[in-house]
Design a protein around this motif. Structure first.
Motif, PDB file in Angstrom:
ATOM      1  N   ARG A  43       1.484   3.684   3.650  1.00 59.44           N
ATOM      2  CA  ARG A  43      -0.244   3.062   3.881  1.00 59.44           C
ATOM      3  C   ARG A  43      -0.766   2.933   5.225  1.00 59.44           C
ATOM      4  N   ALA A  67      -3.590   6.023   5.023  1.00 59.26           N
ATOM      5  CA  ALA A  67      -4.899   5.688   3.774  1.00 59.26           C
ATOM      6  C   ALA A  67      -5.612   5.177   4.122  1.00 59.26           C
ATOM      7  N   GLY A  68      -5.146   4.440   5.402  1.00 59.28           N
ATOM      8  CA  GLY A  68      -5.928   3.370   5.886  1.00 59.28           C
ATOM      9  C   GLY A  68      -6.547   2.290   5.310  1.00 59.28           C
ATOM     10  N   VAL A  69      -5.075   1.420   4.560  1.00 61.64           N
ATOM     11  CA  VAL A  69      -5.018   0.021   4.016  1.00 61.64           C
ATOM     12  C   VAL A  69      -4.301  -0.852   4.780  1.00 61.64           C
ATOM     13  N   LYS A  71     -11.388   9.079   3.960  1.00 60.43           N
ATOM     14  CA  LYS A  71     -11.088   8.866   3.012  1.00 60.43           C
ATOM     15  C   LYS A  71     -11.572   9.401   1.521  1.00 60.43           C
ATOM     16  N   LEU A  76      -8.562  11.959   0.402  1.00 54.94           N
ATOM     17  CA  LEU A  76      -7.662  11.536   0.104  1.00 54.94           C
ATOM     18  C   LEU A  76      -7.454  10.737  -1.004  1.00 54.94           C
ATOM     19  N   PHE A 100      -4.700   7.588  -2.346  1.00 49.38           N
ATOM     20  CA  PHE A 100      -3.409   7.006  -1.864  1.00 49.38           C
ATOM     21  C   PHE A 100      -2.956   6.078  -3.658  1.00 49.38           C
TER      22      PHE A 100
END
Ligand SMILES: Nc1ncnc2c1ncn2[C@@H]1O[C@H](COP(=O)(O)OP(=O)(O)OP(=O)(O)O)[C@@H](O)[C@H]1O
Ligand SMILES: [Mg+2]
Lengths: 596, 243
Positions: free
Chosen positions: B45, B48-50, B73, B76, B78
């Motif tokens: 996470r 993925a930049g979450v 992003k 990518l 996720f």
């Protein structure tokens, strides 16, 4: 078995209390609790203590209390009758008792009898009933004060609520058993409904007859005292007295004035509760399937409420709809978010269809009102002011309450934050796109108000300065400012959610502790405060520019347009700052941090 | 290309991932393994930049996730462990929405092919509420593959899929890697990882225990024995009781 269930209830309760108390260590919860306690103190308790002083001075207050209590009880009895009649008229396909989904998952497969399950459900209901009756005593004692002590009132309410809960449960179980037996199901139901209806009719007729015969005597006196005497007379008049005896027994402890009264009243009342209990505990039917369906429905309604949708719509399976407009595969990503949120809005209380329908009704209603009023010379005078005032009220609600209802924005998308955050879209654009759908809906409402106002304002054309040009300029100004205002108002709750998601989530659910109540109060106050904060500079500038431009041009319409430009630039810069800030917060938003 | 340097994630005072560094080149598939709570999901996470990382640096296809998140992003995809979908968008509408968000351009052909490949074609006009869990997962995969990502993160991609779905998933991962994608996936299904992954990274309590190609890691924990499987390696590396 009951031991295990009791253990589950009590440990859950204890852990809840411990959790809540421990949570107070976090400043935001402590602050919320402090605000709520202050609120309760100032709005309820302080008034209560005054009222006891006042009551001693004016014995008439006690009469008022009894009259109000009599009305409350009559209404409650009526509602109970309707509820039970409804159960007989339209019994649910599968009878179910209220269990939570976790309870179903753990208890239904467990090696326990159905009777134990029913007891567990009764136990859970008791916890809620004890609390509810305590809250009633605490907050609303003054409203229906019958002169009994606090504990007596509490027990009185406990008897009433328990009897009702047991009776409804028993009715449902009995109905299920009758259905299982098959034969005579319809006959039984017809008999029961006929009995209830004739009972209600008899009560109403007797009461009407008594009032008819004795009205002259009561009309002579006035005030709560006379009213109380009339009700007392009514309740003790001969056929009625026997008719309402079942209710009388249940309500008697609540109306008891002295400990002796109470002691006399409580024995038969407890007997009624015990009989009901025996009835429920002895009726064995299959409840599992129905309970599961019920739990599912309740869970769906809960999530619907958290998303700001009408809970009723949760039961129905949504049907796929075509998009509100065709979405091109290339272009601004904000529009994609608008498209998506408009699609999810159809179950909201404020969706496109309800807004369009209400606008349509509004316009039709206004036209009818206008033609009707126009036939009357004085009617023409009041039409304009009334319509304008109505529009102001609707617009005010739209700006202040609307953002709480139309929530298909970041708030509705909180569960999907995981995916949103992987999108290659800057934070502020994400925020803007998410906010567009509710903005569009609220703006539509505001525009309807503005247009209606424009036609209704000075409908007889008395005002000389209100030339068509000025009217048009005014509509343009307000109409152009409306979307900005809506957007700004919507940013506030979204900001609060991004700042403190845990807090925000919690305030969406019903109940919760006192600290959540405080947090809700803070949210509401914050919304109001920020609305003022946004509006004040814009209003001041608008007034200044308007006056000077009027002095410069010597005409109202161009002055209004210049003022509009000034106001729009202020609102726009406020918006830019707010959106940029919201975007930054989204970028740094930790989905995981506060959600547990 | 995925470059991770000293990635650290803290939840309050608790450190879920500490100073994790690794690099996944195009064509490589890295298997992230570790016991429950090791920090696999947290790592994915963060990458993925979450969720924001507490410290460290992640570069996706050359773009820093911190400095230029949009570019990172864009490259990518996720795939979270729980399929998350928009409740009121049909399968087709999901694809339309994602295509617009990623600015894919004409996407209809690709979308149709993806749906057919994932056996969702007959469910194209159905809301997610009427999909099974595996179908939801397939829809998430279709949405993620629509913009032909260069970097993919899968969190437990195989749970909930039927045997054929698992086979297709494996093939699809291998194929996309051979086409030059960099892939990280976490899973507890070690024998499947052995088939798919070129590299493994073993995590324990947020700390890297071992990483490298399958052979390297196996050699490190085999104590000279031959033919030690990933399962045995895993148990030895994470200090399981069976070692
Ligand atoms: N939001 C959170 N707040 C606090 N701690 C968290 C949070 N999310 C995860 N953790 C903790 O971080 C650690 C790592 O969790 P993570 O979900 O990354 O594990 P995982 O390796 O994915 O486990 P699994 O194999 O069960 O999926 C765990 O100890 C977990 O308790
Ligand atoms: Mg995980």
């Amino acid at each position: 078995m009951i031991g295990a269930l009791l253990y589950l209830r009590l440990t859950s309760l204890r852990n809840l209390v411990v959790y809540r108390v421990r949570r107070l260590r976090q400043p935001k919860y402590l602050f919320g609790a402090a605000v709520a306690v202050a609120y309760i103190y100032f709005f309820f308790l302080r008034r209560l203590s005054y009222s006891t002083g006042a009551q001693a001075a004016a014995p008439a207050m006690a009469d008022v209390g009894r009259v109000v209590a009599a009305f409350i009880c009559t209404a409650a009895a009526g509602a109970a009758l309707v509820r039970v009649a409804f159960a007989w008229i339209a019994p649910s396909e599968k009878p179910g008792l209220r269990f939570s989904e976790a309870e179903i998952a753990f208890l239904f497969p467990a090696p326990m009898t159905r009777r134990a399950l029913i007891h567990f459900r009764l136990l859970s209901a008791q916890a809620a009933i004890l609390l509810t009756s305590a809250l009633i005593v605490f907050f609303f004692r003054r409203m229906g004060d019958t002169g009994g002590g606090r504990v007596a009132t509490w027990i009185g309410w406990w008897v009433i609520l328990s009897t009702f809960d047991l009776h409804v449960t028993g009715t449902n179980l009995t109905l299920a058993r009758l259905r299982d037996r098959g034969r005579g199901f319809v006959l039984w139901r017809v008999l029961a409904v006929a009995a209830i209806v004739s009972y209600a009719a008899a009560v109403v007729l007797c009461a009407a007859a008594y009032l008819n015969a004795h009205s002259a005597g009561f009309l002579a006196g006035s005030g709560p005292g006379a009213m109380g005497r009339m009700l007392d007379g009514l309740a003790s008049s001969s056929p009625l007295r026997w008719l309402i005896l079942p209710f009388g027994v249940v309500f008697a402890p609540y109306f008891a004035r002295s400990p002796a009264d109470f002691a006399l009243a409580i024995v038969p009342a407890l007997a009624v509760v015990a009989l009901h209990y025996l009835w429920v505990a002895r009726t064995e039917v299959r409840i599992e399937e129905g309970s599961m369906a019920l739990a599912e429905r309740r869970a769906a309604a809960r999530t619907a409420m958290q998303r700001g949708e009408a809970p009723a719509s949760a039961g129905a399976r949504p049907k796929p709809l075509p998009g509100p407009f065709p979405l091109e595969p290339a272009g601004l990503p904000e529009i994609a978010l608008l498209w998506k949120n408009l699609l999810s809005m159809r179950n909201s209380l404020l969706n496109r269809r309800t807004v369009a329908l209400s606008v349509w009704f509004l316009v039709c209603g206004l036209m009818v009102a206008r033609t009707v009023l126009a036939q009357n010379a004085r009617g023409g005078d009041i039409y304009g002011p009334i319509v304008v005032m109505l529009c102001f009220i609707v617009a005010g609600y739209t700006l202040l309450v609307g953002p709480q209802i139309a929530r298909q924005d970041l708030r509705g998308d909180l569960p999907n934050m995981d995916i949103l955050k992987t999108y290659p879209v800057e934070g502020w654009r994400l925020a803007l796109g998410e906010l567009l759908a509710p903005t569009a809906i609220l703006t539509a409402v505001l525009w309807a108000c503005i247009v209606v106002c424009a036609f209704a304002f000075d409908s007889r054309g008395d005002l000389e300065w209100l030339t068509p040009a000025v009217r048009a300029a005014g509509v343009l100004c307000l109409g152009a400012a409306a979307p900005f205002l809506c957007l700004l108002q919507l940013i506030v709750p979204n900001m609060m959610m991004v700042l403190m998601p845990g807090w925000y989530q919690a305030t969406r659910s019903r109940g919760g502790g006192i600290e959540l109540m405080g947090q809700r109060l803070i949210l509401g106050a914050g919304q109001l405060l920020l609305a003022l904060l946004v509006a004040v500079p814009a209003t001041i500038v608008a007034a200044l520019v308007l006056v000077s431009a009027y002095w410069w041009f010597g005409a109202a319409a161009p002055a209004l347009l210049v003022a509009l430009l000034a106001v729009l630039s202020i609102l726009a810069s406020e918006l830019v700052v707010a959106l940029w800030w919201l975007g930054e917060r989204i970028a740094g938003f930790d989905v995981s941090a506060d959600s547990r | 290309m995925i470059e991770v340097e000293a990635l650290t994630k803290r939840y309050g005072a608790f450190t879920a991932v500490s100073a994790l560094s690794f690099c996944v080149r195009p064509g490589e598939v890295l298997g992230l393994v570790g016991p429950n709570g090791a920090g696999k999901t947290s790592t994915l996470r963060c990458m993925a930049g979450v969720i924001p990382m507490s410290s460290g640096e992640v570069r996706i296809a050359g773009a820093s996730l911190d400095a230029d998140p949009v570019a990172a992003k864009r490259a990518l995809a996720f795939f979270p462990d729980e399929p998350r979908l928009f409740e009121y968008l049909t399968v087709r509408q999901h694809l339309a929405f994602v295509a617009r968000i990623y600015g894919v351009g004409p996407y209809e052909d690709l979308a149709r092919r993806l749906l057919e490949e994932l056996e969702l074609a007959d469910k194209a006009d159905v809301l997610p509420g009427e999909l099974s869990r595996g179908m939801k997962q397939k829809l998430v995969i279709a949405c993620g593959l629509l913009h032909s990502p260069k970097v993919m993160f899968f969190d437990e991609p195989l749970t909930g899929l039927d045997p054929l779905g698992i086979r297709r998933m494996k093939d699809s991962i291998i194929r996309r890697a051979s086409e030059g994608a960099s892939i990280v996936l976490s899973s507890h299904l070690l024998h499947l990882l052995e088939e798919v992954c070129t590299h493994v990274l073993i995590l324990k309590k947020g700390v890297k225990v071992a990483d490298g190609t399958l052979e390297e890691v196996a050699a490190r924990f085999s104590n000279g024995e031959a033919g030690v499987g990933l399962e045995e390696v895993f148990i030895r590396a994470t200090g399981g009781t069976e070692a």
